[in-house]
Design an enzyme around this catalytic site. Structure first.
Site, short mmCIF file in Angstrom:
data_model
loop_
_atom_site.label_atom_id
_atom_site.label_comp_id
_atom_site.label_asym_id
_atom_site.label_seq_id
_atom_site.Cartn_x
_atom_site.Cartn_y
_atom_site.Cartn_z
N LYS A 159 23.57 3.60 15.60
CA LYS A 159 22.27 3.36 16.23
C LYS A 159 21.46 4.64 16.47
CE LYS A 159 21.99 -1.16 17.11
NZ LYS A 159 20.82 -2.00 16.79
N SER A 217 30.67 -0.14 12.21
CA SER A 217 29.38 0.24 12.78
C SER A 217 29.47 1.00 14.09
CB SER A 217 28.52 -1.01 12.98
OG SER A 217 29.19 -1.95 13.81
#
Length: 428
Positions: free
Chosen positions: A57, A321
């Site tokens: 992110k 992720s």
């Protein structure tokens, strides 16, 4: 500046890659021998759990904030997040000296809240919202409108998406030349649409699959309905992808360019988290284990694998992720995994209040590989019998057939608790 000045394209991703080259880590690609042996083709893990802030992110948040004008930086920024986007924004705020307010749903793990505070320091303020990410998102956007601050969207913004797409730029240098498929976790769809935009422009034959948890499959629902829809409820367990409505821009890209969305039960995610840790040495958060969980669930069968890969030979790339997992959750992770694998079962057993009742249960009902892991019973002196909540672990999932048969033959009254029953959720 408005994001209309930055239409999403491979060129924008290339621009993001240049800006981020001195900011983020170029994360490694690791061959998983465990998954490769299980599936029968090489399986590579893109280790974004090793990224700054331990999640991809930071890429999108930093690139989006790098496009702010001086006036926009002075006014500050607002975002909503389940944790990882918040950490990325906190990092960007501290590095670029921009004040930010972050709205977090109340289910955000404590570990992530503490990390946000550590990363952002005095540059960020946290606002905890009672409810899901979607409620936090609505409050954040309203705050941005009233204050004139810039809202930094976690996934529905071309610059955020372009930042996430820089993962594919690295993958091109690392492994895409030998890849047949890339599996990408999906929350709102920013990561998937960014990676897809880059790969499709250079490797049009590679299969691209998004992966969602069963309890928050908003992109799969949108694909099935041929339009964006809001889920009636969201299971917050896979908190990094617990989004009840897919992003508009990501959906438009996914619908056009992605091969399909694969949906994985939360229990299978838990099993994969444990295997990633024990076999691969990877500490993944639930969302981080989605792609590799889909690899083992959908690609282990040769016929299904051949269909999903379009008959091609090649490696599978699974994006890990993030690695922001709260260690206090591992008891729940183990519980969900064992239930999903059919190794843990719960029963209400009514015992007569007389000596030897429990011994009879142990000797006549339990098998040699059965293990009691939970036993809850309160003696009621004014009753002839009383129920006990009994949790049993099996050595093999097939052993449940024999256990049920012995319970049926026993004089004890036994009720098996089904995971979809209300009483199961009440007592477990």
């Amino acid at each position: 500046m408005t994001t209309d000045q930055f239409p999403l394209s491979p060129d924008l991703i290339a621009q993001a890659s240049d800006i981020l080259s001195d900011v983020v880590e170029k994360t490694p690609v690791m061959l998983s021998e465990r998954l490769s042996d299980l599936i029968g083709v090489p399986v590579y893990l893109k280790r974004e759990d090793m990224q700054k802030c331990r999640s991809f992110k930071v890429r999108g948040a930093y690139f989006r904030m790098s496009t702010l004008s001086e006036e926009e930086r002075r006014r500050g920024v607002v975002c909503a997040s389940a944790g990882n986007h918040a950490q990325g924004l906190a990092y960007a705020c501290a590095q670029l000296k921009v004040r930010g307010t972050i709205y977090l749903p109340s289910n955000t793990p404590k570990q992530k809240r503490q990390r946000i505070e550590t990363i952002g320091g005095d540059w960020v303020e946290q606002v905890i919202v009672d409810g899901t990410f979607d409620r936090a998102n609505a409050q954040a956007q309203e705050a941005a409108r009233h204050s004139g601050r810039t809202y930094v969207h976690p996934y529905d913004d071309p610059c955020t998406i372009a930042g996430q797409g820089t993962i594919a730029v690295e993958l091109e240098e690392q492994v895409l030349s030998e890849a047949a498929a890339v599996l990408v976790p999906v929350g709102g769809g920013g990561l998937l649409s960014g990676i897809t935009t880059w790969i499709r422009s250079r490797f049009p034959d590679i299969k691209i699959y998004g992966v969602e948890p069963t309890g928050a499959a908003s992109m799969a629902a949108a694909m099935e309905a041929d339009q964006i829809v809001s889920l009636p409820s969201v299971d917050p367990f896979v908190d990094g992808t617990a989004v009840g409505r897919a992003g508009e821009l990501p959906y438009s890209i996914v619908k056009e360019l992605v091969d399909d969305i694969l949906v994985v039960p939360e229990g299978a995610v838990c099993t994969e988290m444990l295997d990633l840790y024990h076999s691969d040495g990877v500490i993944a958060e639930p969302a981080g284990a989605l792609a590799s969980a889909a690899a083992r669930m959908y690609f282990s069968d040769p016929e299904q694998r051949n269909e999903l890969l379009g008959g091609k030979d090649g490696a599978i790339v699974a994006v890990v992720s993030g690695g922001n997992n709260d260690m206090t959750r591992y008891a729940e992770i183990m519980e969900r995994s064992l239930r999903h694998e059919g190794l843990r079962h719960y029963f209400l057993v009514t015992f007569p209040q007389q000596p030897g009742a429990l011994r009879s249960f142990l000797e006549d009902v339990l098998g040699p590989g059965d293990d009691i892991v939970h036993f809850e019973y309160t003696k009621k002196n004014n009753r002839d019998s009383g129920p006990a909540l009994v949790g049993i672990d099996l050595a093999d999932r097939e052993d449940i057939t024999g256990l049920r048969a012995r319970m049926e033959a026993s004089p004890l009254h036994v009720e098996e608790l089904r995971p979809d029953s209300e009483i199961y959720r009440l007592v477990i």
